[in-house]
Design a protein around this motif. Structure first.
Motif, PDB file in Angstrom:
ATOM      1  N   SER A 232      37.887  31.438  30.526  1.00 55.86           N
ATOM      2  CA  SER A 232      38.562  32.323  31.480  1.00 55.86           C
ATOM      3  C   SER A 232      37.648  32.701  32.641  1.00 55.86           C
ATOM      4  O   SER A 232      38.076  32.727  33.803  1.00 55.86           O
ATOM      5  CB  SER A 232      39.050  33.584  30.761  1.00 55.86           C
ATOM      6  N   SER A 233      36.391  32.973  32.332  1.00 57.11           N
ATOM      7  CA  SER A 233      35.436  33.337  33.384  1.00 57.11           C
ATOM      8  C   SER A 233      35.229  32.178  34.350  1.00 57.11           C
ATOM      9  O   SER A 233      35.177  32.377  35.575  1.00 57.11           O
ATOM     10  CB  SER A 233      34.103  33.757  32.774  1.00 57.11           C
TER      11      SER A 233
ATOM     12  N   ALA B 171      38.221  31.770  36.685  1.00 58.75           N
ATOM     13  CA  ALA B 171      38.232  32.791  37.735  1.00 58.75           C
ATOM     14  C   ALA B 171      37.148  32.521  38.778  1.00 58.75           C
ATOM     15  O   ALA B 171      37.389  32.654  39.986  1.00 58.75           O
ATOM     16  CB  ALA B 171      38.039  34.169  37.111  1.00 58.75           C
ATOM     17  N   GLU B 172      35.964  32.140  38.334  1.00 60.82           N
ATOM     18  CA  GLU B 172      34.870  31.886  39.281  1.00 60.82           C
ATOM     19  C   GLU B 172      35.179  30.695  40.175  1.00 60.82           C
ATOM     20  O   GLU B 172      34.889  30.711  41.385  1.00 60.82           O
ATOM     21  CB  GLU B 172      33.566  31.663  38.512  1.00 60.82           C
TER      22      GLU B 172
ATOM     23  N   GLU C 260      37.829  31.820  42.730  1.00 57.12           N
ATOM     24  CA  GLU C 260      37.229  32.641  43.781  1.00 57.12           C
ATOM     25  C   GLU C 260      36.425  31.794  44.761  1.00 57.12           C
ATOM     26  O   GLU C 260      36.415  32.054  45.968  1.00 57.12           O
ATOM     27  CB  GLU C 260      36.361  33.723  43.144  1.00 57.12           C
TER      28      GLU C 260
ATOM     29  N   ASP D 292      47.122  32.990  34.471  1.00 58.22           N
ATOM     30  CA  ASP D 292      46.724  33.281  33.092  1.00 58.22           C
ATOM     31  C   ASP D 292      47.856  32.817  32.179  1.00 58.22           C
ATOM     32  O   ASP D 292      48.881  33.480  32.050  1.00 58.22           O
ATOM     33  CB  ASP D 292      46.474  34.780  32.906  1.00 58.22           C
TER      34      ASP D 292
ATOM     35  N   SER E  23      43.460  37.757  29.503  1.00 58.33           N
ATOM     36  CA  SER E  23      42.286  38.528  29.914  1.00 58.33           C
ATOM     37  C   SER E  23      42.153  38.681  31.427  1.00 58.33           C
ATOM     38  O   SER E  23      41.448  39.580  31.890  1.00 58.33           O
ATOM     39  CB  SER E  23      41.006  37.867  29.375  1.00 58.33           C
ATOM     40  N   LEU E  24      42.780  37.818  32.216  1.00 58.93           N
ATOM     41  CA  LEU E  24      42.542  37.835  33.652  1.00 58.93           C
ATOM     42  C   LEU E  24      43.042  39.114  34.312  1.00 58.93           C
ATOM     43  O   LEU E  24      42.515  39.523  35.352  1.00 58.93           O
ATOM     44  CB  LEU E  24      43.185  36.613  34.309  1.00 58.93           C
TER      45      LEU E  24
ATOM     46  N   ARG F 264      42.563  42.049  33.273  1.00 56.73           N
ATOM     47  CA  ARG F 264      41.464  43.016  33.220  1.00 56.73           C
ATOM     48  C   ARG F 264      40.400  42.700  34.262  1.00 56.73           C
ATOM     49  O   ARG F 264      39.824  43.605  34.871  1.00 56.73           O
ATOM     50  CB  ARG F 264      40.855  43.032  31.817  1.00 56.73           C
ATOM     51  N   ARG F 265      40.134  41.436  34.483  1.00 49.37           N
ATOM     52  CA  ARG F 265      39.119  41.054  35.463  1.00 49.37           C
ATOM     53  C   ARG F 265      39.486  41.560  36.860  1.00 49.37           C
ATOM     54  O   ARG F 265      38.608  41.984  37.631  1.00 49.37           O
ATOM     55  CB  ARG F 265      38.954  39.533  35.481  1.00 49.37           C
ATOM     56  N   TYR F 266      40.786  41.532  37.174  1.00 51.79           N
ATOM     57  CA  TYR F 266      41.227  41.917  38.511  1.00 51.79           C
ATOM     58  C   TYR F 266      41.910  43.293  38.535  1.00 51.79           C
ATOM     59  O   TYR F 266      42.557  43.644  39.530  1.00 51.79           O
ATOM     60  CB  TYR F 266      42.160  40.851  39.079  1.00 51.79           C
ATOM     61  N   SER F 267      41.762  44.047  37.452  1.00 52.61           N
ATOM     62  CA  SER F 267      42.310  45.416  37.363  1.00 52.61           C
ATOM     63  C   SER F 267      43.807  45.438  37.673  1.00 52.61           C
ATOM     64  O   SER F 267      44.291  46.258  38.463  1.00 52.61           O
ATOM     65  CB  SER F 267      41.561  46.356  38.317  1.00 52.61           C
TER      66      SER F 267
END
Length: 270
Positions: free
Chosen positions: A118-119, A122-123, A126, A139, A146-147, A149-152
């Motif tokens: 997942s990380s 996302a990286e 970005e 996601d 989980s994504l 949470r990464r982007y609130s």
């Protein structure tokens, strides 16, 4: 794969019960019942420990790029460790050799749930966005999203809602980057993903977005990733050094069944 690790313990417990019963019926009557049961349990646990050692010896961990290629085959792009400079090179090569007009989708897959899949998705998303490429990050891990949470973000109005004919919204998280969360899963994940709305949505997403990255569930949690690999024709594989070769070989066979190629392999050493 994680479930397989529980087998030695299960064997030990079963052996303990079996030996305790045998010992209680065959041991000299002079021994107390508790002593006979205890001795049987100890013998069973010893057998379980032996099974654990035997299974560990059977594991063949993959620790190098050469070993990884031997197991999963030669990917379209070279295998590489996950470092900032390697990530820059990977994103540029993906634009040149995958997101070049012939492909828009790329699922990110892994054997285990904690391989950093997942990380990495996302990286990469970005980085593509920072390069000026209109990017959509999805996601699709309905089993452990989980994504959001990464982007609130709230985990609502996402992919599962879209597939279930409910309201959906894309979140503009950065310039050129939109995120679609997993959403509220009310049906069986596989049943949701088998609906034709998934294919229609991904085809429509290819028009405004040059890059569509999909975070999928770990292979050990189900066959969900195969849906996306088949639609994309390929997948990016994330691997932790030391991953069992048997799990990676099974993942490669699953990609072969859905006519998907390993586009790139990344060693996540973080």
């Amino acid at each position: 794969m994680r479930l397989l690790a529980l087998r030695p313990l299960a064997c030990a417990l079963l052996a303990s019960l079996a030996l305790a019963y045998v010992w209680s019926t065959m041991a000299p009557r002079g021994n107390s019942a508790n002593l006979r049961l205890t001795l049987g349990a100890v013998m069973g646990l010893a057998i379980g420990a032996g099974i654990t050692v035997w299974q560990n010896r059977r594991r063949r961990p993959v620790r190098s790029e050469r070993e990884l290629i031997q197991v999963v085959g030669q990917p379209l792009l070279a295998a590489r460790p996950l470092r900032p400079e390697a990530l820059r090179a990977l994103s540029q090569q993906l634009l040149e050799h995958w997101f070049n007009g012939r492909h828009t989708l790329l699922p990110v897959i892994s054997v285990g749930a904690h391989d950093g899949r997942s990380s990495l998705a996302a990286e990469l998303a970005e980085r593509f966005a920072a390069m000026g490429e209109r990017t959509l990050l999805i996601d699709a891990d309905f089993r452990s999203p989980s994504l959001h949470r990464r982007y609130s973000l709230k985990n609502s109005g996402g992919l599962a809602d879209l597939l279930d004919s409910r309201g959906v919204r894309l979140a503009a998280c950065r310039e050129n980057l939109a995120v679609l969360v997993a959403g509220a899963v009310r049906e069986d994940p596989l049943e949701l993903l088998s609906r034709s709305r998934l294919r229609h949505f991904l085809q429509a997403a290819a028009r405004p977005f040059r890059v569509v990255l999909i975070d999928t569930p770990a292979a050990e949690r189900g066959p969900d990733l195969e849906m996306f690999a088949a639609l994309a024709g390929g997948a990016l594989i994330v691997v932790r050094p030391g991953e069992d070769a048997a799990g990676l070989a099974q993942l490669r066979r699953r990609l072969t069944r859905c006519a998907a190629a390993p586009v790139a392999t990344v060693f996540n050493q973080t």
